[in-house]
Design an enzyme around this catalytic site. Structure first.
Site, short mmCIF file in Angstrom:
data_model
loop_
_atom_site.label_atom_id
_atom_site.label_comp_id
_atom_site.label_asym_id
_atom_site.label_seq_id
_atom_site.Cartn_x
_atom_site.Cartn_y
_atom_site.Cartn_z
CG ASN A 28 41.21 38.41 45.32
OD1 ASN A 28 40.43 39.32 45.49
ND2 ASN A 28 41.65 37.68 46.33
CG HIS A 33 35.98 35.41 39.77
ND1 HIS A 33 36.37 36.07 40.91
CD2 HIS A 33 36.31 36.24 38.74
CE1 HIS A 33 36.92 37.22 40.60
NE2 HIS A 33 36.88 37.37 39.29
#
Ligand code: PAF
Length: 282
Positions: A28, A33
């Site tokens: 996700n 990230h």
């Protein structure tokens, strides 16, 4: 980008490289990230990202089953961010038998704050990260600073086990209104999403009080709790800690550490059913 699901295939692919740079994730993926991937990329000769939602770090009542799984979008985003190898084992691959050997982090680091409110969380995190490290054998690993305590626990784990891995923290990415990017932000309704900015605002107010010279931690922490509670949040903690060990500084230490940038304010609170965490270094 190679997509790999088994440990043996991963080992074969990584055989040709000496310095894997590794970003473990639970998928996700958001811009935070991807920034970790971009940070890792120039530091190694191959960039590896793992996606594995690790059951061991969830309590029975937590959101393991509903944790957002966005495989196609994650693959596309990783490809664009320059990931070379995506390691996405299923549960049977990583835990073919019950994982009875576990990494037990020390209570003074892991039973406070997140570990207090999520007992066993850091055992689950350390165990899976140790296992992922054994699979990838990275030289560099990058974790987000949003999970401040996790980063500290993992740095200590790597040091104590003398793992030949450099653990780096990646800066927290924020939305324009200050909300730290997190997969769990997806759970927020539109109204809750607007309100969610109050967590980082409250941490800012705490940091500001410290920078202005206040040494009265009890008042700073209580006021922060009151502000968020009055807005309908359920607060787990809003605290001022030493950066080095996440312990409470003495009153004498507060002023000095605030000047020397040795403090961090950390918060965890629930808005509706969604638990958010955030921190700010002071
Ligand atoms: O921060 C996370 O996403 C997870 O805790 C980690 C480090 C990937 C371990 O499952």
């Amino acid at each position: 980008m190679k997509i790999i699901h088994t440990i043996s295939d991963l080992r074969e692919v990584l055989n040709d490289f000496n310095r894997p740079a590794f970003v473990p994730t639970m998928g996700n993926l958001h811009a935070g990230h991807l920034a970790l991937v971009r940070q890792a990329k120039p530091l190694g000769d191959v960039t590896v990202v793992s996606i594995f939602v690790n059951r061991l770090q969830f309590l029975p009542h937590e959101d393991f089953d509903t944790y957002p799984r966005t495989w196609e979008a994650d693959c596309q985003a990783l490809q664009a961010a320059g990931c070379d190898v995506l390691f996405a084992p299923n549960e049977l691959e990583l835990y073919p038998e019950p994982q009875n050997f576990k990494v037990q982090p020390p209570a003074h680091l892991a039973d406070i704050l997140e570990g207090h409110f999520r007992p066993g969380f850091f055992v689950g995190v350390c165990t899976v990260v140790m296992k992922l490290f054994a699979c990838v054998q990275p030289r560099i690993a990058v974790f987000g600073q949003k999970d401040y305590q996790q980063l500290m626990v993992l740095k200590n784990m790597v040091r104590q086990f003398a793992l030949p891995i450099e653990v780096l923290g990646g800066a927290t990415l924020r939305a324009e209104d200050g909300l730290a990017l997190s997969s769990r932000n997806n759970y927020l309704s539109a109204v809750q999403r607007q309100e969610a900015t109050a967590l980082s605002q409250t941490l800012h107010s705490m940091a500001q009080a410290l920078r202005a010279g206040s040494t009265d931690l009890a008042t700073i922490e209580q006021q922060a709790m009151q502000v968020l509670s009055a807005r309908g949040w359920q607060c787990d903690y809003l605290v001022v800690r030493r950066r080095t060990d996440l312990q409470t500084p003495s009153t004498e230490q507060v002023a000095t550490l605030a000047i020397e940038q040795g403090l961090v304010v950390l918060g965890a609170a629930k808005i509706g059913n969604t638990r958010l965490i955030d921190n700010l270094e002071v």
